[in-house]
Write a protein that holds these residues in place. Structure first.
Motif, PDB file in Angstrom:
ATOM      1  N   GLU A 208      -5.552   8.688  -5.627  1.00 24.44           N
ATOM      2  CA  GLU A 208      -4.359   7.942  -5.266  1.00 24.44           C
ATOM      3  C   GLU A 208      -3.106   8.595  -6.362  1.00 24.44           C
ATOM      4  OE1 GLU A 208      -3.256   3.918  -4.340  1.00 24.44           O
ATOM      5  OE2 GLU A 208      -5.238   3.307  -4.196  1.00 24.44           O
ATOM      6  N   PRO A 209      -2.043   8.762  -5.672  1.00 24.48           N
ATOM      7  CA  PRO A 209      -0.984   9.302  -6.827  1.00 24.48           C
ATOM      8  C   PRO A 209      -0.801   8.391  -8.011  1.00 24.48           C
ATOM      9  CG  PRO A 209      -0.080   9.210  -4.474  1.00 24.48           C
ATOM     10  CD  PRO A 209      -1.591   8.770  -4.334  1.00 24.48           C
TER      11      PRO A 209
ATOM     12  N   TYR B 146       0.368   7.728   5.446  1.00 25.17           N
ATOM     13  CA  TYR B 146       0.170   8.806   4.313  1.00 25.17           C
ATOM     14  C   TYR B 146      -0.316  10.048   4.592  1.00 25.17           C
ATOM     15  CZ  TYR B 146      -1.355  10.232  -0.347  1.00 25.17           C
ATOM     16  OH  TYR B 146      -1.649  10.878  -1.656  1.00 25.17           O
TER      17      TYR B 146
ATOM     18  N   TYR C 289       0.809  -1.175   0.044  1.00 28.44           N
ATOM     19  CA  TYR C 289       0.090  -0.053  -0.027  1.00 28.44           C
ATOM     20  C   TYR C 289       0.875   1.379   0.116  1.00 28.44           C
ATOM     21  CZ  TYR C 289      -5.110  -0.665  -0.037  1.00 28.44           C
ATOM     22  OH  TYR C 289      -6.232  -1.257  -0.373  1.00 28.44           O
TER      23      TYR C 289
ATOM     24  N   PHE D 210     -10.898   4.358   6.286  1.00 24.67           N
ATOM     25  CA  PHE D 210     -10.370   3.842   5.001  1.00 24.67           C
ATOM     26  C   PHE D 210     -11.083   2.709   4.713  1.00 24.67           C
ATOM     27  CE2 PHE D 210      -6.540   2.342   2.680  1.00 24.67           C
ATOM     28  CZ  PHE D 210      -6.599   3.128   1.364  1.00 24.67           C
TER      29      PHE D 210
ATOM     30  N   TYR E 113      -2.260   3.889   5.247  1.00 18.50           N
ATOM     31  CA  TYR E 113      -3.216   4.899   4.889  1.00 18.50           C
ATOM     32  C   TYR E 113      -3.037   6.263   5.872  1.00 18.50           C
ATOM     33  CZ  TYR E 113      -7.362   7.878   4.282  1.00 18.50           C
ATOM     34  OH  TYR E 113      -8.453   8.779   4.262  1.00 18.50           O
ATOM     35  N   PHE E 114      -2.927   5.941   7.212  1.00 21.17           N
ATOM     36  CA  PHE E 114      -2.687   6.931   8.111  1.00 21.17           C
ATOM     37  C   PHE E 114      -1.250   7.575   7.913  1.00 21.17           C
ATOM     38  CE2 PHE E 114      -6.953   5.628   9.348  1.00 21.17           C
ATOM     39  CZ  PHE E 114      -7.354   6.725   9.504  1.00 21.17           C
TER      40      PHE E 114
ATOM     41  N   PHE F 234       0.808   4.272  -2.464  1.00 23.13           N
ATOM     42  CA  PHE F 234       0.570   5.806  -2.288  1.00 23.13           C
ATOM     43  C   PHE F 234       1.954   6.448  -2.666  1.00 23.13           C
ATOM     44  CE2 PHE F 234      -2.237   4.384   1.287  1.00 23.13           C
ATOM     45  CZ  PHE F 234      -3.362   4.761   0.799  1.00 23.13           C
ATOM     46  N   ASN F 235       2.798   5.767  -3.465  1.00 19.21           N
ATOM     47  CA  ASN F 235       4.073   6.627  -4.239  1.00 19.21           C
ATOM     48  C   ASN F 235       5.089   7.079  -2.905  1.00 19.21           C
ATOM     49  OD1 ASN F 235       4.100   6.360  -6.758  1.00 19.21           O
ATOM     50  ND2 ASN F 235       3.114   8.500  -7.155  1.00 19.21           N
TER      51      ASN F 235
ATOM     52  N   ILE G 254      -4.323  -0.035   6.886  1.00 14.92           N
ATOM     53  CA  ILE G 254      -4.738   1.295   7.592  1.00 14.92           C
ATOM     54  C   ILE G 254      -3.835   1.768   8.072  1.00 14.92           C
ATOM     55  CG2 ILE G 254      -6.199   1.808   9.743  1.00 14.92           C
ATOM     56  CD1 ILE G 254      -7.978  -0.650   9.123  1.00 14.92           C
TER      57      ILE G 254
END
Lengths: 325, 325
Positions: free
Chosen positions: B191-192, A312, A25, B294, A309-310, A29-30, A306
């Motif tokens: 998303e990037p 990010y 993930y 998320f 994501y957080f 998200f790069n 998760i």
């Protein structure tokens, strides 16, 4: 001020299901991502067959580890297989508006990251009886799948009263002549599906309220001495044995996190919230090392997603001090 | 006192990723399990390719739905494809020590369960502008994957500023001559990895701070009228258009739960805790209908597994009143 180093957005400690899921993930998200750990694929690779990961009907443990490693690498996460021995906070940045970053050390290298995700998992709990340590790998084992083949047509025992001990016994029963299950409590708490199989097995003998006092043998396991019980008060039964498989649970590998100041619960598991956040800003945890009640591959993967994501969101919203002693 | 009916241990409402994952685990727990819902496989079946479900490198949405259905059935969960229209508490049992149970209704059948897991998911949010309803399925669509083929070499627009609108636009750009993206805010929050693809696409034109005022056409979509903006104050631009794809998010399908008394948050999502428990004893929720920050397939599957575990614990520890009016 240290030399200029490449700074990772996120350093994920652990290369198992949770670590690889986070890596995948974070890559999507790069984020500049490092996944670092000792055991490629993690503890699932010591499992025979996994049939309860939603969406994968049936897969071998080793193969499952490989798929997760590939999934993380597919989206650009960098991967290193070495043991992390320490995580420190770097000196706080001079600009008070900026947030501090972290230093992750192995015995030979150092990596700098703005965020850290602990996905360090667990290790097998030890019995702590005489002979266990001395005869480790000489008949004492913590992984039926890894070692069952050494005990073909032999007599072995599994120590433990949970679902994983039932699974260990079932694996062993396929090859061994006789499998004892020594359960400390008065009940074997296995998943119903596995409980039934154990009860129907012809060469598994379940002994409730039974504990090992000592593992005996010269150079290899020869017998186990049981603690005296209600059946034979005062007298300790000794049973001839070729192998002792310990399956009494796991211990969270949270020592490095604890040293960093991450809050643990009474079982030394990392406390996380629904966002996989720990008590330290920029530090997350996921998988078996966390304080989740029901730990499965799927819950660890989800916590990792998760956490990513957080992490990010946190990276998007903040600026960081780039200097580390 | 009603007639004697077969009582389910758990009734799972929803046949998507979360519902099937719960069905699979409840089956493994040897619970008498019913999974009931309208859409076999759930909303993931409207997705083109899924490459971010940890452990599955790449899979089509339809195929993914099929695998999850199979996984649930493999462990004995019963499955029915019909729309649940109501869930009620049965009359409290006469024995105060016993717990109440639930009645789940479709238009033609009734099922009784000791526990309920809501995995009802979401539906697409509507724009709420003139012409949208009238031209629904006549050029107005909520699923690029389902309908892109009808718009080969045509001009379409995607309405929405999130990641899913970017994905919709990318799918359409493969077949359509021209794809407008109308984004209400001043930024496209994709998303990037998808953001980059949109920016590099030759036939996608992103228009920020742009909203549709009306969808126009007789019998089929012919144009859209934009709200007057800063660029053209007072004047409303009208653009010729063959298709309008609405991707402005989802609405939780929580109406039945709300009527039962399940607590919702301000977005009408079911409030759950880390155990997937709702405010009502014996009622759980998992997946897109829940209040998780998320939402992904993996988080829904995990919540479903956790719900199953806590439902199992609850069933083991309690006795239930078996009579339902």
């Amino acid at each position: 001020m240290g030399e200029s180093k490449s700074i990772y957005d996120v350093i994920i400690i652990g290369t198992g299901i949770a670590g690889c899921s986070a890596g995948m993930y974070c890559g999507r998200f790069n984020l500049k991502t490092l996944v670092i750990g000792e055991l490629p694929g993690g503890i699932i690779t010591t499992t025979h067959l996994v049939e309860n990961y939603p969406g994968i009907l049936s897969i071998g443990g080793v193969e499952m580890g490989e798929v997760f490693l590939k999934h993380a690498q597919q989206f650009g996460a960098e991967m290193k297989f070495s043991k992390v021995i320490d995580v420190q906070r770097c000196a706080p940045p001079k600009d008070a508006k900026k947030l501090g970053i972290f230093k992750v050390k192995t015995s030979s290298e150092e990596f700098i990251g703005k965020t850290v995700i602990f996905a360090t998992g667990t290790e097998h709990k030890k019995l702590g009886v005489p002979g266990e340590k001395e005869l480790n790998a000489k008949g004492v084992s913590y992984c039926a799948l890894c070692d069952a083949a050494f005990f073909k047509e032999k007599t072995v025992c599994v120590v433990g009263g949970g679902d994983s001990s039932a699974i260990e016994a079932l694996i062993l029963a396929q090859q061994c002549k006789k499998v004892y299950m020594f359960v400390r409590k008065d009940v074997l708490r296995a998943e119903p599906i596995n409980y039934k199989k154990v009860m129907e097995s012809k060469n598994i003998e379940v002994r409730l309220k039974t504990e090992i006092a000592e593992v005996r043998g010269t150079g290899k396991v020869e017998s186990v001495l049981l603690k005296s019980g209600a059946a034979t008060p005062g007298k300790q039964e000794e049973i001839s044995m070729d192998g002792v498989f310990v399956a009494i649970g796991h211990v969270a590998l949270s020592g490095i996190a604890e040293k960093l100041g991450v809050a643990l619960d009474e079982h030394k598991q990392i406390k996380i919230n629904r966002n996989s956040e720990t008590n330290i800003l920029g530090v997350y945890a996921a998988g078996d090392v966390g304080d989740t009640a029901f730990k499965q591959a799927i819950t660890g993967a989800s916590e990792a997603v998760i956490a990513s994501y957080f992490a990010y969101q946190y990276l998007q919203k903040n600026e960081f001090g780039y200097y580390c002693e």
